[in-house]
Design a protein around this motif. Structure first.
Motif, PDB file in Angstrom:
ATOM      1  N   GLY A 154       4.241   3.224  -7.369  1.00  0.00           N
ATOM      2  CA  GLY A 154       4.067   3.483  -8.785  1.00  0.00           C
ATOM      3  C   GLY A 154       5.015   2.756  -9.700  1.00  0.00           C
ATOM      4  N   LYS A 155       5.833   1.870  -9.152  1.00  0.00           N
ATOM      5  CA  LYS A 155       6.817   1.146  -9.973  1.00  0.00           C
ATOM      6  C   LYS A 155       6.609  -0.356  -9.852  1.00  0.00           C
ATOM      7  N   GLN A 156       7.143  -1.083 -10.812  1.00  0.00           N
ATOM      8  CA  GLN A 156       7.078  -2.536 -10.755  1.00  0.00           C
ATOM      9  C   GLN A 156       8.070  -3.094  -9.745  1.00  0.00           C
ATOM     10  N   ARG A 157       7.755  -4.256  -9.236  1.00  0.00           N
ATOM     11  CA  ARG A 157       8.668  -4.934  -8.331  1.00  0.00           C
ATOM     12  C   ARG A 157       9.929  -5.335  -9.100  1.00  0.00           C
ATOM     13  N   GLU A 158      11.089  -5.087  -8.494  1.00  0.00           N
ATOM     14  CA  GLU A 158      12.352  -5.406  -9.162  1.00  0.00           C
ATOM     15  C   GLU A 158      13.238  -6.250  -8.259  1.00  0.00           C
ATOM     16  N   LEU A 159      14.022  -7.109  -8.901  1.00  0.00           N
ATOM     17  CA  LEU A 159      14.990  -7.932  -8.178  1.00  0.00           C
ATOM     18  C   LEU A 159      16.238  -7.101  -7.919  1.00  0.00           C
ATOM     19  N   VAL A 160      16.677  -7.045  -6.666  1.00  0.00           N
ATOM     20  CA  VAL A 160      17.876  -6.266  -6.346  1.00  0.00           C
ATOM     21  C   VAL A 160      19.067  -7.139  -6.014  1.00  0.00           C
ATOM     22  N   THR A 215      22.187 -21.593  -3.980  1.00  0.00           N
ATOM     23  CA  THR A 215      22.331 -22.566  -2.905  1.00  0.00           C
ATOM     24  C   THR A 215      23.784 -22.712  -2.468  1.00  0.00           C
ATOM     25  N   GLY A 216      24.706 -22.411  -3.357  1.00  0.00           N
ATOM     26  CA  GLY A 216      26.119 -22.503  -3.026  1.00  0.00           C
ATOM     27  C   GLY A 216      26.716 -21.205  -2.546  1.00  0.00           C
ATOM     28  N   GLY A 217      25.871 -20.178  -2.415  1.00  0.00           N
ATOM     29  CA  GLY A 217      26.343 -18.898  -1.908  1.00  0.00           C
ATOM     30  C   GLY A 217      26.766 -17.909  -2.978  1.00  0.00           C
ATOM     31  N   ASN A 218      26.665 -18.279  -4.250  1.00  0.00           N
ATOM     32  CA  ASN A 218      26.981 -17.322  -5.306  1.00  0.00           C
ATOM     33  C   ASN A 218      25.938 -16.217  -5.336  1.00  0.00           C
ATOM     34  N   THR A 219      26.386 -14.992  -5.625  1.00  0.00           N
ATOM     35  CA  THR A 219      25.493 -13.832  -5.537  1.00  0.00           C
ATOM     36  C   THR A 219      25.467 -13.027  -6.826  1.00  0.00           C
ATOM     37  N   ASN A 220      24.360 -12.314  -7.016  1.00  0.00           N
ATOM     38  CA  ASN A 220      24.202 -11.387  -8.126  1.00  0.00           C
ATOM     39  C   ASN A 220      23.438 -10.177  -7.640  1.00  0.00           C
ATOM     40  N   TYR A 221      23.731  -9.010  -8.211  1.00  0.00           N
ATOM     41  CA  TYR A 221      23.106  -7.772  -7.775  1.00  0.00           C
ATOM     42  C   TYR A 221      22.625  -6.957  -8.967  1.00  0.00           C
ATOM     43  N   GLY A 222      21.561  -6.194  -8.722  1.00  0.00           N
ATOM     44  CA  GLY A 222      21.138  -5.234  -9.716  1.00  0.00           C
ATOM     45  C   GLY A 222      22.145  -4.109  -9.814  1.00  0.00           C
ATOM     46  N   ASP A 223      22.218  -3.488 -10.963  1.00  0.00           N
ATOM     47  CA  ASP A 223      23.218  -2.444 -11.179  1.00  0.00           C
ATOM     48  C   ASP A 223      23.065  -1.283 -10.195  1.00  0.00           C
ATOM     49  N   SER A 224      21.827  -0.988  -9.805  1.00  0.00           N
ATOM     50  CA  SER A 224      21.590   0.170  -8.950  1.00  0.00           C
ATOM     51  C   SER A 224      22.072  -0.036  -7.511  1.00  0.00           C
ATOM     52  N   VAL A 225      22.318  -1.270  -7.116  1.00  0.00           N
ATOM     53  CA  VAL A 225      22.720  -1.534  -5.728  1.00  0.00           C
ATOM     54  C   VAL A 225      24.099  -2.172  -5.626  1.00  0.00           C
ATOM     55  N   LYS A 226      24.688  -2.486  -6.762  1.00  0.00           N
ATOM     56  CA  LYS A 226      25.987  -3.164  -6.766  1.00  0.00           C
ATOM     57  C   LYS A 226      27.019  -2.315  -6.020  1.00  0.00           C
ATOM     58  N   GLY A 227      27.758  -2.962  -5.118  1.00  0.00           N
ATOM     59  CA  GLY A 227      28.771  -2.274  -4.335  1.00  0.00           C
ATOM     60  C   GLY A 227      28.242  -1.654  -3.051  1.00  0.00           C
ATOM     61  N   ARG A 228      26.919  -1.612  -2.903  1.00  0.00           N
ATOM     62  CA  ARG A 228      26.318  -1.020  -1.699  1.00  0.00           C
ATOM     63  C   ARG A 228      25.548  -2.046  -0.872  1.00  0.00           C
ATOM     64  N   PHE A 229      24.923  -3.013  -1.536  1.00  0.00           N
ATOM     65  CA  PHE A 229      24.118  -4.031  -0.859  1.00  0.00           C
ATOM     66  C   PHE A 229      24.866  -5.364  -0.870  1.00  0.00           C
ATOM     67  N   THR A 230      24.642  -6.149   0.197  1.00  0.00           N
ATOM     68  CA  THR A 230      25.227  -7.483   0.285  1.00  0.00           C
ATOM     69  C   THR A 230      24.165  -8.470   0.738  1.00  0.00           C
ATOM     70  N   ILE A 231      23.978  -9.520  -0.042  1.00  0.00           N
ATOM     71  CA  ILE A 231      23.035 -10.579   0.316  1.00  0.00           C
ATOM     72  C   ILE A 231      23.820 -11.755   0.889  1.00  0.00           C
ATOM     73  N   SER A 232      23.253 -12.375   1.906  1.00  0.00           N
ATOM     74  CA  SER A 232      23.884 -13.540   2.518  1.00  0.00           C
ATOM     75  C   SER A 232      22.795 -14.454   3.060  1.00  0.00           C
ATOM     76  N   ARG A 233      23.187 -15.643   3.470  1.00  0.00           N
ATOM     77  CA  ARG A 233      22.197 -16.599   3.977  1.00  0.00           C
ATOM     78  C   ARG A 233      22.791 -17.421   5.110  1.00  0.00           C
ATOM     79  N   SER A 291      18.303 -18.093 -14.000  1.00  0.00           N
ATOM     80  CA  SER A 291      19.570 -17.384 -13.854  1.00  0.00           C
ATOM     81  C   SER A 291      19.582 -16.182 -14.782  1.00  0.00           C
ATOM     82  N   GLY A 292      20.414 -15.211 -14.414  1.00  0.00           N
ATOM     83  CA  GLY A 292      20.539 -14.009 -15.216  1.00  0.00           C
ATOM     84  C   GLY A 292      19.197 -13.326 -15.439  1.00  0.00           C
ATOM     85  N   SER A 293      18.898 -13.001 -16.667  1.00  0.00           N
ATOM     86  CA  SER A 293      17.659 -12.284 -16.978  1.00  0.00           C
ATOM     87  C   SER A 293      16.424 -13.164 -16.885  1.00  0.00           C
TER      88      SER A 293
END
Length: 121
Positions: free
Chosen positions: A42-48, A53-71, A101-103
């Protein structure tokens, strides 16, 4: 057209952890910025989470500090480590190539089947 295959989902209790993986079907993965998205019923798809390419990361506010993305470019794979999971993290999780980038970040590849994550006691 590059394709993505997600894996690693499952049922976990609140406070638990899961690790997701997304494998790309072609080479030159290292030139893609990548994102993990989720869609709850029932919700829209959201970016978390996003990783450049250089390994810089960004997180949604709801997952910041709990989720870690890596490659791992050698394996054409992007990962999402999810800790301290909450019931509201329940969703189907997808990965995709992203631009912007960003929004202005938006997905530009085709969607895979995703992997279901259910957080419940």
């Amino acid at each position: 057209q590059v394709q993505f295959v997600e894996s690693g989902g499952g049922l976990v209790q609140p406070g638990g952890s899961l690790g997701l993986a997304c494998v790309a079907s072609r080479s030159f993965f290292n030139i893609y910025a990548m994102g993990w998205y989720r869609q709850a019923p029932g919700k829209q798809r959201e970016l978390v989470a996003a990783i450049g390419t250089g390994g810089n990361t960004n997180y949604g506010d709801s997952v910041k500090g709990r989720f870690t993305i890596s490659r791992d470019n050698a394996k054409n794979t992007v990962y999402l480590q999810m800790n301290s999971l909450k019931p509201e993290d329940t969703a189907v999780y997808y990965c995709n190539r992203i631009i912007g980038s960003g929004s202005s970040i938006r997905p530009v590849g085709s969607w895979g089947q995703g992997t279901q994550v259910t957080v419940s006691s």
